[in-house]
Design a protein around this motif. Structure first.
Motif, mmCIF file in Angstrom:
data_model
loop_
_atom_site.group_PDB
_atom_site.id
_atom_site.type_symbol
_atom_site.label_atom_id
_atom_site.label_comp_id
_atom_site.label_asym_id
_atom_site.label_seq_id
_atom_site.Cartn_x
_atom_site.Cartn_y
_atom_site.Cartn_z
ATOM 1 N N ALA A 18 -6.095 -5.633 8.453
ATOM 2 C CA ALA A 18 -4.726 -5.142 8.635
ATOM 3 C C ALA A 18 -4.706 -3.894 9.515
ATOM 4 N N THR A 19 -5.724 -3.063 9.385
ATOM 5 C CA THR A 19 -5.836 -1.867 10.227
ATOM 6 C C THR A 19 -6.005 -2.258 11.694
ATOM 7 N N VAL A 20 -6.895 -3.207 11.951
ATOM 8 C CA VAL A 20 -7.147 -3.662 13.322
ATOM 9 C C VAL A 20 -5.876 -4.248 13.938
ATOM 10 N N ALA A 21 -5.092 -4.960 13.107
ATOM 11 C CA ALA A 21 -3.873 -5.617 13.594
ATOM 12 C C ALA A 21 -2.684 -4.668 13.697
ATOM 13 N N GLY A 22 -2.860 -3.416 13.281
ATOM 14 C CA GLY A 22 -1.778 -2.447 13.369
ATOM 15 C C GLY A 22 -0.734 -2.583 12.281
ATOM 16 N N LEU A 23 -1.105 -3.171 11.149
ATOM 17 C CA LEU A 23 -0.153 -3.394 10.054
ATOM 18 C C LEU A 23 -0.142 -2.270 9.023
ATOM 19 N N THR A 24 -1.081 -1.369 9.112
ATOM 20 C CA THR A 24 -1.153 -0.299 8.123
ATOM 21 C C THR A 24 -0.415 0.951 8.633
ATOM 22 N N PRO A 25 0.122 1.744 7.684
ATOM 23 C CA PRO A 25 0.106 1.580 6.220
ATOM 24 C C PRO A 25 0.835 0.298 5.798
ATOM 25 N N LEU A 26 0.238 -0.416 4.875
ATOM 26 C CA LEU A 26 0.684 -1.752 4.510
ATOM 27 C C LEU A 26 1.559 -1.706 3.259
ATOM 28 N N PRO A 27 2.852 -2.054 3.372
ATOM 29 C CA PRO A 27 3.712 -2.069 2.186
ATOM 30 C C PRO A 27 3.192 -3.050 1.145
ATOM 31 N N VAL A 28 3.399 -2.729 -0.114
ATOM 32 C CA VAL A 28 2.841 -3.548 -1.189
ATOM 33 C C VAL A 28 3.352 -4.988 -1.117
ATOM 34 N N ALA A 29 4.614 -5.181 -0.711
ATOM 35 C CA ALA A 29 5.163 -6.537 -0.620
ATOM 36 C C ALA A 29 4.444 -7.353 0.448
ATOM 37 N N VAL A 30 4.153 -6.740 1.589
ATOM 38 C CA VAL A 30 3.430 -7.443 2.656
ATOM 39 C C VAL A 30 1.982 -7.666 2.238
ATOM 40 N N GLY A 60 0.092 5.795 -0.033
ATOM 41 C CA GLY A 60 1.064 6.670 0.623
ATOM 42 C C GLY A 60 2.481 6.176 0.444
ATOM 43 N N ASP A 61 3.433 7.034 0.775
ATOM 44 C CA ASP A 61 4.866 6.700 0.722
ATOM 45 C C ASP A 61 5.275 6.154 -0.640
ATOM 46 N N LEU A 62 4.807 6.781 -1.692
ATOM 47 C CA LEU A 62 5.175 6.337 -3.033
ATOM 48 C C LEU A 62 6.645 6.632 -3.290
ATOM 49 N N ARG A 63 7.363 5.645 -3.794
ATOM 50 C CA ARG A 63 8.772 5.842 -4.152
ATOM 51 C C ARG A 63 9.169 4.810 -5.186
ATOM 52 N N TRP A 64 10.178 5.171 -5.969
ATOM 53 C CA TRP A 64 10.695 4.234 -6.955
ATOM 54 C C TRP A 64 11.700 3.311 -6.298
ATOM 55 N N VAL A 105 4.631 1.345 -2.798
ATOM 56 C CA VAL A 105 3.556 2.142 -2.218
ATOM 57 C C VAL A 105 3.059 1.439 -0.960
ATOM 58 N N LYS A 106 2.415 2.187 -0.081
ATOM 59 C CA LYS A 106 1.789 1.606 1.097
ATOM 60 C C LYS A 106 0.293 1.892 1.052
ATOM 61 N N PHE A 107 -0.500 0.907 1.482
ATOM 62 C CA PHE A 107 -1.951 1.003 1.430
ATOM 63 C C PHE A 107 -2.529 1.181 2.830
ATOM 64 N N SER A 108 -3.592 1.950 2.903
ATOM 65 C CA SER A 108 -4.370 2.045 4.137
ATOM 66 C C SER A 108 -5.821 2.299 3.763
ATOM 67 N N LEU A 109 -6.701 1.968 4.686
ATOM 68 C CA LEU A 109 -8.133 2.115 4.436
ATOM 69 C C LEU A 109 -8.545 3.566 4.697
ATOM 70 N N SER A 110 -9.249 4.155 3.750
ATOM 71 C CA SER A 110 -9.732 5.523 3.931
ATOM 72 C C SER A 110 -10.951 5.522 4.850
ATOM 73 N N GLN A 111 -11.376 6.715 5.252
ATOM 74 C CA GLN A 111 -12.571 6.810 6.077
ATOM 75 C C GLN A 111 -13.786 6.282 5.329
ATOM 76 N N GLY A 112 -13.842 6.565 4.013
ATOM 77 C CA GLY A 112 -14.934 6.028 3.202
ATOM 78 C C GLY A 112 -14.907 4.518 3.156
ATOM 79 N N GLY A 113 -13.704 3.940 3.069
ATOM 80 C CA GLY A 113 -13.570 2.490 3.076
ATOM 81 C C GLY A 113 -14.002 1.888 4.396
ATOM 82 N N ARG A 114 -13.651 2.546 5.495
ATOM 83 C CA ARG A 114 -14.057 2.063 6.822
ATOM 84 C C ARG A 114 -15.580 2.069 6.964
ATOM 85 N N SER A 115 -16.189 3.140 6.477
ATOM 86 C CA SER A 115 -17.644 3.255 6.584
ATOM 87 C C SER A 115 -18.349 2.181 5.771
#
Length: 214
Positions: free
Chosen positions: A25-37, A89-93, A104-114
């Motif tokens: 998803a990061t490579v495709a430019g989709l992140t930060p990724l909404p939980v629904a997607v 990120g972008d946590l909201r009710w 919430v939106k998800f993205s890969l951390s630097q640790g995850g990338r490594s």
């Protein structure tokens, strides 16, 4: 280290799949990724995996009122976040339904990338799965922004008329894999000698779903 072809434990399979999906998803430019997607990509990756001759972590989906939903995947990605491998990120009710929900939106951390970089260096299985997931995410990125959710909800496996709310839909058997069958059928309509490759087939299928949803 991860096994070359099939991870021996279901949770290992799911955990690796989630991190590889986030990298794709990061490579495709989709992140930060909404939980629904995110849940729709998890579903599509499961139902279309056999197109790339790989076994997905699940061959079922829960038809939730919020769309395709995988409780195990949600738990796993939250655990990966607690381990510092995925960022939240972008946590909201959300008050879009009668149930109060946390978006919430998800993205890969630097640790995850490594970690993923090390996996794809050492494991043929991870490289093959990442190729598939990247092709899928790139195909999703061709869908008009904001239309990803409704397009995925028109998937032929998920949107079967018999499947009511909270139904569990199986695609374990080849005859049940309507998404894969439709993808192959669409590709077969190409002119002789112009059969699209698997990456193009995924794009055609996602654009087909987008048109169904329009």
């Amino acid at each position: 280290m991860l096994a070359e072809h099939n991870l021996p434990l279901t949770q290992d399979h799911l955990r690796a799949w989630m991190l590889l999906l986030m990298r794709a998803a990061t490579v495709a430019g989709l992140t930060p990724l909404p939980v629904a997607v995110f849940h729709r990509l998890v579903f599509l990756s499961n139902t279309l995996a056999h197109l790339y001759d790989t076994a997905p972590p699940s061959e079922f989906v829960l038809k939730h009122d919020r769309g395709p939903y995988y409780p195990g995947a949600q738990f796993e990605v939250e655990r990966l976040a607690a381990q510092g491998l995925i960022n939240l990120g972008d946590l909201r009710w959300s008050t879009e339904s009668t149930d109060l929900q946390l978006d919430v939106k998800f993205s890969l951390s630097q640790g995850g990338r490594s970690l993923v970089a090390r996996w794809i260096e050492e494991s043929e299985w991870c490289r093959l799965v990442l190729d598939f997931l990247t092709d899928l995410c790139v195909a999703m990125a061709t869908v008009a922004e904001g239309a990803e959710v409704v397009a995925a909800d028109h998937d032929l496996t998920y949107n079967q008329s018999w499947a009511s709310k909270y139904a569990v839909i199986s695609f374990r058997n080849p005859i049940e894999r309507l998404s894969q069958r439709a993808t192959t059928e669409i590709a077969s309509t190409a002119p002789a000698g112009a059969m699209p490759g698997r990456q193009h087939q995924l794009r055609l299928y996602l654009k087909y779903l987008e048109k169904l949803a329009a």
